[in-house]
Design an enzyme around this catalytic site. Structure first.
Site, PDB file in Angstrom:
ATOM      1  N   ILE A  47      -5.002  -1.740 -18.606  1.00  0.00           N
ATOM      2  CA  ILE A  47      -6.311  -1.414 -18.017  1.00  0.00           C
ATOM      3  C   ILE A  47      -6.015  -0.587 -16.767  1.00  0.00           C
ATOM      4  CG2 ILE A  47      -6.350  -3.643 -16.774  1.00  0.00           C
ATOM      5  CD1 ILE A  47      -9.386  -3.627 -16.924  1.00  0.00           C
ATOM      6  N   SER A  48      -6.762   0.499 -16.578  1.00  0.00           N
ATOM      7  CA  SER A  48      -6.513   1.386 -15.439  1.00  0.00           C
ATOM      8  C   SER A  48      -6.723   0.649 -14.115  1.00  0.00           C
ATOM      9  CB  SER A  48      -7.465   2.586 -15.482  1.00  0.00           C
ATOM     10  OG  SER A  48      -7.217   3.364 -16.632  1.00  0.00           O
ATOM     11  N   ALA A  49      -6.009   1.096 -13.088  1.00  0.00           N
ATOM     12  CA  ALA A  49      -6.197   0.537 -11.744  1.00  0.00           C
ATOM     13  C   ALA A  49      -7.578   0.940 -11.223  1.00  0.00           C
ATOM     14  CB  ALA A  49      -5.122   1.058 -10.804  1.00  0.00           C
TER      15      ALA A  49
END
Ligand code: SAH
Length: 210
Positions: free
Chosen positions: A56-58
């Site tokens: 999951i992207s930051a």
């Protein structure tokens, strides 16, 4: 509250600037998009494992991309790389009268994303399982396109599907990559490098071999 602390950090760092993006990130609970075992880290500003070798992207990357895309209330958006759907949910909240089409190559992740959108009552997202490097010609053109996986070069099929006046963000160059902003105006294409970033590879015809 942990979420509020993260939002304030993103504002103070200059990543979050516009009300629509701030409201959307306040609205979307990141904890439901991560596996149970990662929940305690949901409001850390880092990518997290979501299974199948993906992340999951930051939050700061979601903020940077949402701000740079200049999303409008009624934008039609294409996302390449749904994962479990966090970034798409934020985008859908920003473009509340518009629509987000999001393509994911791993069916199990696409299914998780759909369940998450349903849980949150988000209706303006369509999830499609497939190779997003080819875009979605049947739903094009798009006002905004973004990829959350890194391509070897700006995928030409995505540029074709961008409307005039449209903007696209694509990470280019492998796991350590540059975030490229592509703009189409009067049929003319311009590219600008917004700086370094890190993403999982885009796998597919317009990406890397699987
Ligand atoms: N947007 C997600 C990021 C997930 S990571 C979030 O909000 O967290 C990037 C995702 O891109 C992975 O799930 C990976 O499976 C997917 N992906 C890679 N290449 C793809 C392709 N050609 N088409 C669609 N999805 C792709």
């Amino acid at each position: 509250m942990e979420k509020e602390r993260l939002i304030r950090h993103l504002m103070q760092s200059g990543y979050l600037t516009s009300d629509s993006v701030i409201d959307a990130m306040r609205d979307v609970p990141r904890e439901i998009f991560v596996p149970e075992s990662m929940r305690k880290y949901a409001y850390n500003d880092t990518p997290l494992e979501i299974g199948y070798g993906q992340t999951i992207s930051a939050p700061h990357m979601v903020a940077i991309m949402s701000e740079a895309l200049d999303l409008k209330r009624n934008s039609r958006v294409l996302e390449v790389g749904t994962g479990t759907g966090y970034h798409a949910a934020v985008t859908a909240k920003i473009v509340r009268d518009g629509h987000v089409y999001t393509v994911e190559r791993i069916k199990e992740l696409a299914e998780k994303a759909m369940a998450n959108f349903e849980k949150l009552g988000i209706k303006n997202i369509t999830v499609i399982v497939g190779d997003g490097s080819l875009g979605l010609p049947e739903h094009s053109p798009f006002d905004r396109i973004y990829a959350t996986c890194a391509a070897p070069a700006v995928p030409p099929r995505l540029v074709e599907q961008l409307s005039d006046g449209g903007k696209m963000l694509v990470p280019v160059g492998g796991r350590i990559c540059d975030l490229i902003l592509v703009e189409k105006a009067d049929g003319k294409i311009t590219e600008k490098n917004l700086g370094g970033c890190s993403f999982v590879p885009m796998v597919g015809e317009g990406g890397y071999d699987g």
